[in-house]
Design a protein around this motif. Structure first.
Motif, PDB file in Angstrom:
ATOM      1  N   ALA A 188      39.811  48.239  42.726  1.00  0.00           N
ATOM      2  CA  ALA A 188      39.730  47.894  41.305  1.00  0.00           C
ATOM      3  C   ALA A 188      40.611  48.816  40.466  1.00  0.00           C
ATOM      4  O   ALA A 188      41.313  48.363  39.555  1.00  0.00           O
ATOM      5  CB  ALA A 188      38.285  47.962  40.826  1.00  0.00           C
ATOM      6  N   MET A 227      39.203  42.163  49.549  1.00  0.00           N
ATOM      7  CA  MET A 227      39.056  42.536  48.141  1.00  0.00           C
ATOM      8  C   MET A 227      40.326  42.262  47.345  1.00  0.00           C
ATOM      9  O   MET A 227      40.265  41.847  46.191  1.00  0.00           O
ATOM     10  CB  MET A 227      38.653  44.012  48.023  1.00  0.00           C
ATOM     11  N   HIS A 262      33.689  36.167  47.176  1.00  0.00           N
ATOM     12  CA  HIS A 262      32.737  37.153  46.666  1.00  0.00           C
ATOM     13  C   HIS A 262      31.509  37.199  47.564  1.00  0.00           C
ATOM     14  O   HIS A 262      31.012  38.278  47.911  1.00  0.00           O
ATOM     15  CB  HIS A 262      32.342  36.804  45.234  1.00  0.00           C
ATOM     16  N   TYR A 303      40.572  39.722  43.997  1.00  0.00           N
ATOM     17  CA  TYR A 303      41.171  40.022  42.696  1.00  0.00           C
ATOM     18  C   TYR A 303      42.309  39.058  42.353  1.00  0.00           C
ATOM     19  O   TYR A 303      42.473  38.675  41.196  1.00  0.00           O
ATOM     20  CB  TYR A 303      41.649  41.474  42.642  1.00  0.00           C
ATOM     21  N   HIS A 355      44.190  47.916  41.023  1.00  0.00           N
ATOM     22  CA  HIS A 355      44.485  46.625  40.381  1.00  0.00           C
ATOM     23  C   HIS A 355      44.640  46.809  38.862  1.00  0.00           C
ATOM     24  O   HIS A 355      45.512  46.195  38.244  1.00  0.00           O
ATOM     25  CB  HIS A 355      43.361  45.634  40.687  1.00  0.00           C
ATOM     26  N   LEU A 356      43.804  47.648  38.270  1.00  0.00           N
ATOM     27  CA  LEU A 356      43.920  47.918  36.835  1.00  0.00           C
ATOM     28  C   LEU A 356      45.236  48.613  36.500  1.00  0.00           C
ATOM     29  O   LEU A 356      45.878  48.293  35.493  1.00  0.00           O
ATOM     30  CB  LEU A 356      42.754  48.764  36.356  1.00  0.00           C
ATOM     31  N   ARG A 388      40.621  35.821  41.314  1.00  0.00           N
ATOM     32  CA  ARG A 388      39.982  35.993  40.007  1.00  0.00           C
ATOM     33  C   ARG A 388      41.009  35.949  38.884  1.00  0.00           C
ATOM     34  O   ARG A 388      40.780  35.320  37.832  1.00  0.00           O
ATOM     35  CB  ARG A 388      39.231  37.319  39.977  1.00  0.00           C
ATOM     36  N   VAL A 437      35.725  49.153  46.964  1.00  0.00           N
ATOM     37  CA  VAL A 437      35.819  48.273  45.793  1.00  0.00           C
ATOM     38  C   VAL A 437      36.347  49.049  44.599  1.00  0.00           C
ATOM     39  O   VAL A 437      37.215  48.561  43.863  1.00  0.00           O
ATOM     40  CB  VAL A 437      34.449  47.636  45.474  1.00  0.00           C
ATOM     41  N   ALA A 438      35.864  50.264  44.400  1.00  0.00           N
ATOM     42  CA  ALA A 438      36.311  51.086  43.272  1.00  0.00           C
ATOM     43  C   ALA A 438      37.795  51.432  43.396  1.00  0.00           C
ATOM     44  O   ALA A 438      38.531  51.381  42.404  1.00  0.00           O
ATOM     45  CB  ALA A 438      35.476  52.355  43.184  1.00  0.00           C
TER      46      ALA A 438
END
Length: 86
Positions: free
Chosen positions: A78, A19, A61, A23, A81-82, A26, A74-75
């Motif tokens: 994410a 994961m 993906h 990111y 990463h944010l 992406r 994943v949450a």
């Protein structure tokens, strides 16, 4: 048995690394698209690099979906990463 410390499983570590890589790819793809949008003329090498990044993202993906990476993982990735990118 009482003070048994649970270690993260190999699958969890591999899913986390997968994961993180998704990111990273992406973000690189988004940066390249933004760069291409700012140019009037784009050379073939830059277009090819964007196509490679898009293909790599699709592959990673798809791999994450096949491996059935948990939504909780994943949450967490994410959210981390944010926080990193703000």
């Amino acid at each position: 048995m009482f003070f048994h410390k649970s270690k993260p499983s190999i699958k969890e570590n591999a899913d986390r690394n997968l994961m993180l890589e998704v990111y990273v790819v992406r973000d690189k793809m988004a940066a390249q698209r933004k760069l291409i949008a700012s140019f009037r003329e784009v050379d073939e090498l830059t277009k090819a690099q964007l196509s490679v990044q898009a293909g790599l993202f699709d592959f990673l993906h798809r791999e994450a979906r096949i491996r059935q990476v948990s939504g909780e993982l994943v949450a967490r990735i994410a959210a981390a990463h944010l926080e990193e990118n703000q």
